[in-house]
Design a protein around this motif. Structure first.
Motif, short mmCIF file in Angstrom:
data_model
loop_
_atom_site.label_atom_id
_atom_site.label_comp_id
_atom_site.label_asym_id
_atom_site.label_seq_id
_atom_site.Cartn_x
_atom_site.Cartn_y
_atom_site.Cartn_z
N LEU A 109 45.44 -10.31 59.68
CA LEU A 109 44.49 -10.21 58.58
C LEU A 109 44.00 -11.59 58.14
CD1 LEU A 109 46.19 -7.42 56.41
CD2 LEU A 109 44.08 -7.22 57.73
N ARG A 110 44.93 -12.54 58.09
CA ARG A 110 44.56 -13.87 57.61
C ARG A 110 43.56 -14.54 58.54
NH1 ARG A 110 49.25 -15.51 57.23
NH2 ARG A 110 49.43 -16.53 59.27
N ASP A 111 43.72 -14.35 59.83
CA ASP A 111 42.86 -15.01 60.80
C ASP A 111 41.74 -14.11 61.33
OD1 ASP A 111 44.51 -17.24 60.54
OD2 ASP A 111 45.84 -16.57 62.17
N ARG A 112 41.66 -12.89 60.78
CA ARG A 112 40.61 -11.92 61.21
C ARG A 112 40.62 -11.77 62.74
NH1 ARG A 112 40.48 -13.03 56.27
NH2 ARG A 112 38.69 -12.62 54.90
N LEU A 113 41.80 -11.46 63.27
CA LEU A 113 41.94 -11.35 64.72
C LEU A 113 41.50 -9.96 65.17
CD1 LEU A 113 45.43 -13.09 65.14
CD2 LEU A 113 43.13 -14.08 65.35
N GLY A 114 40.23 -9.87 65.54
CA GLY A 114 39.69 -8.60 65.99
C GLY A 114 38.50 -8.20 65.13
N LEU A 115 37.96 -7.00 65.42
CA LEU A 115 36.86 -6.46 64.63
C LEU A 115 37.38 -5.90 63.32
CD1 LEU A 115 34.95 -4.66 67.53
CD2 LEU A 115 34.39 -6.86 66.48
N TRP A 116 36.52 -5.85 62.31
CA TRP A 116 36.96 -5.49 60.96
C TRP A 116 37.57 -4.09 60.89
CZ3 TRP A 116 34.95 -1.18 58.70
CH2 TRP A 116 33.77 -0.68 59.22
N TYR A 117 36.99 -3.13 61.64
CA TYR A 117 37.52 -1.76 61.57
C TYR A 117 38.83 -1.62 62.36
CZ TYR A 117 35.30 -1.30 66.19
OH TYR A 117 34.93 -1.48 67.49
N GLU A 118 39.15 -2.62 63.21
CA GLU A 118 40.42 -2.57 63.93
C GLU A 118 41.58 -3.01 63.05
OE1 GLU A 118 38.86 -3.48 68.49
OE2 GLU A 118 39.54 -5.14 67.22
N TYR A 119 41.37 -4.06 62.24
CA TYR A 119 42.48 -4.51 61.40
C TYR A 119 42.45 -3.90 59.99
CZ TYR A 119 39.02 -8.05 59.83
OH TYR A 119 37.91 -8.69 59.36
N ALA A 120 41.43 -3.10 59.66
CA ALA A 120 41.39 -2.45 58.34
C ALA A 120 42.61 -1.56 58.10
CB ALA A 120 40.10 -1.65 58.20
N ILE A 150 36.56 -2.64 53.27
CA ILE A 150 36.79 -2.42 54.70
C ILE A 150 37.59 -1.13 54.94
CG2 ILE A 150 36.63 -4.87 55.23
CD1 ILE A 150 39.65 -4.96 55.46
N VAL A 151 38.48 -0.78 54.01
CA VAL A 151 39.24 0.46 54.19
C VAL A 151 38.31 1.67 54.08
CG1 VAL A 151 41.00 1.94 53.16
CG2 VAL A 151 41.45 -0.50 53.45
#
Length: 466
Positions: A109-120, A150-151
């Motif tokens: 989450l801190r580094d936004r590793l991936g697309l937004w809907y993947e780490y939401a 994002i959720v």
């Protein structure tokens, strides 16, 4: 080792027998004595207790006199495994995140590793584990507002997948601005979300434009009965937005502003019927902006404003009125016969407020003493309509209305509004339409239309959108 022992030892037991002997108060007949013994033996056979024996065979926990089982703790589970009788809900995390520990999830989450809907889903999982929005923000730098966005947006995106949304369109929302667009669709149902998402992509809308589109789609069904509503298609996002701008054009004071709103409506309208209705309204607005005198009935005689007053009662208005009128009420389903039979006023004592009528009646309405009504109060009757949308100008909402009519004037003229009977029901019609049908006499002439009190007229609750 667990064994069962009898609570009443035999005579050869070390426990004295006198502790278990009952002395009857008096001798009983033989058959009674036999019955008691048989019952005693039966209960003795059913009464047992448990004794826990140790490794050496000796009782543990007080011996035979202790008739309670000691507390046994539940079985322990192996480390990192849940006790089997508990079945946890399925994990909301994608497969690739389930093996990550807490530090690694926070790093994603801190580094936004991936697309937004993947780490939401990681945000939802952390919330279930006891994290608060502020603690998540402190650990990841994602604000509470963005967490919620994002959720919710990921849930909207999932609903698009369930509606067979075209796969080639989904990448449009993959960018970091995607959550803002999808978040605005949260109040629509699944089908409306899919339609609105397509429209947003086709028109390359920004979040503000998506918000306007979503509001117009949600609000459109509530406007049933408004002028021009029937010409717009509720299943068309463009028509819903065009109708919202069509309505806004009528709220503009400056004719030039009204023309501008109608031009914006023409940019999004989709069906031919709706486009034609907007064009007619635009022509009227342009003529009005040029200083021409415009008749409201030129655009659509059936949708023009009525020629009689339409008022909405205010709470407490009757109580504060200097004078009030007591008028007989007839339901629309009772027909002309009931309206004719409604009582007529025969005498009025103004000083004491006493009213005499020629016959008994069960339903009455109390209204302020409006001048046009008070002048002909002896012949006035009130018709209760269950749905104001049945009025010929269709400007009322879906609500009950009272039509105050004068039975003393029945001759039809084109400029009047009248009450007539159709198929056993009382309806309101324009004099022009009745004249075209050859109707020369009606049941009564309408004096005024009364709408019920309402706290908020034409307002949308703020918390519905926030």
């Amino acid at each position: 080792m667990l064994s069962l022992s009898h609570p009443h030892p035999h005579a050869d037991s070390t426990t004295p027998a006198r502790h278990h002997r009952r002395i009857l108060p008096s001798p009983l007949p033989h058959h009674h004595h036999h019955h008691i013994l048989r019952r005693r033996r039966r209960f003795a056979n059913l009464t047992t207790s448990a004794v826990i024996l140790g490794p050496d065979g000796n009782p543990i926990g007080g011996g035979p006199r202790d008739h309670k089982l000691p507390f046994a703790p539940p079985p322990t589970a192996p480390p990192d495994q849940l006790y089997q009788p508990f079945h946890p809900p399925p994990s909301p995390l994608p497969e690739k995140y389930r093996a990550l520990d807490l530090a690694e999830r926070l790093a994603v989450l801190r580094d936004r590793l991936g697309l937004w809907y993947e780490y939401a889903p990681l945000v939802s999982a952390l919330s279930r584990e006891g994290f608060t929005p502020s603690s998540i923000e402190e650990a990841t730098g994602i604000s509470g507002v963005e967490q919620n966005r994002i959720v919710v947006a990921s849930q909207v995106r999932d609903s698009l997948l369930s509606e067979n949304f075209p796969d080639e369109m989904l990448p449009y929302f993959d960018s970091y601005g995607g959550p803002e667009l999808l978040y605005e669709l949260r109040f629509l149902n699944a089908r409306q979300r899919a339609d609105a998402a397509r429209n947003a992509i086709d028109r390359r809308l920004e979040p503000r434009g998506v918000r306007e589109l979503a509001r117009s789609m949600k609000d459109f069904p509530r406007r049933r009965g408004d002028d021009g509503w029937g010409e717009f298609d509720r299943d068309s996002p463009g028509d819903c937005l065009a109708f919202a701008r069509f309505r806004q054009s009528r709220e503009q004071i400056d004719p030039e502003d009204a023309v501008a709103e109608l031009e914006r409506a023409m940019q999004v309208v989709e069906t031919d019927a709706a486009r034609a209705r907007v064009e007619v309204e635009m022509e009227r607005a342009r003529r009005k902006a040029a200083g021409e005198e415009i008749d409201d009935e030129e655009a659509s005689p059936e949708l023009a404003r009525p020629d009689v007053p339409v008022v909405r009662l205010m709470y407490g208005e009757v109580a504060e009125a200097t004078t009030v009128l007591l008028l007989p009420v007839v339901r629309e389903t009772e027909g002309v016969e009931a309206m004719t039979a409604a009582p007529r006023r025969t005498k009025t004592d103004v000083d004491l407020g006493l009213v005499e009528v020629d016959k008994g009646w069960t339903r009455w309405a109390v209204v302020p003493g409006w001048g046009p009504v008070a002048e002909v109060a002896g012949e006035v009757v009130v018709i209760e309509l269950a749905d104001g949308r049945t009025l010929p100008w269709r400007s009322a909402e879906e609500e009950r209305v009272l039509v105050v009519a004068n039975r003393g004037r029945r001759e039809v003229v084109e400029s009047g509004i009248y009450v007539v009977e159709k198929e056993g029901r009382l309806v309101v019609e324009r004099g022009r339409k009745l004249a075209e049908q050859g109707v020369a006499e009606a049941a009564a002439e309408v004096l005024i239309v009364v709408r019920q009190p309402k706290d908020e007229d034409d307002m949308i609750s703020d918390d519905e959108w926030d």
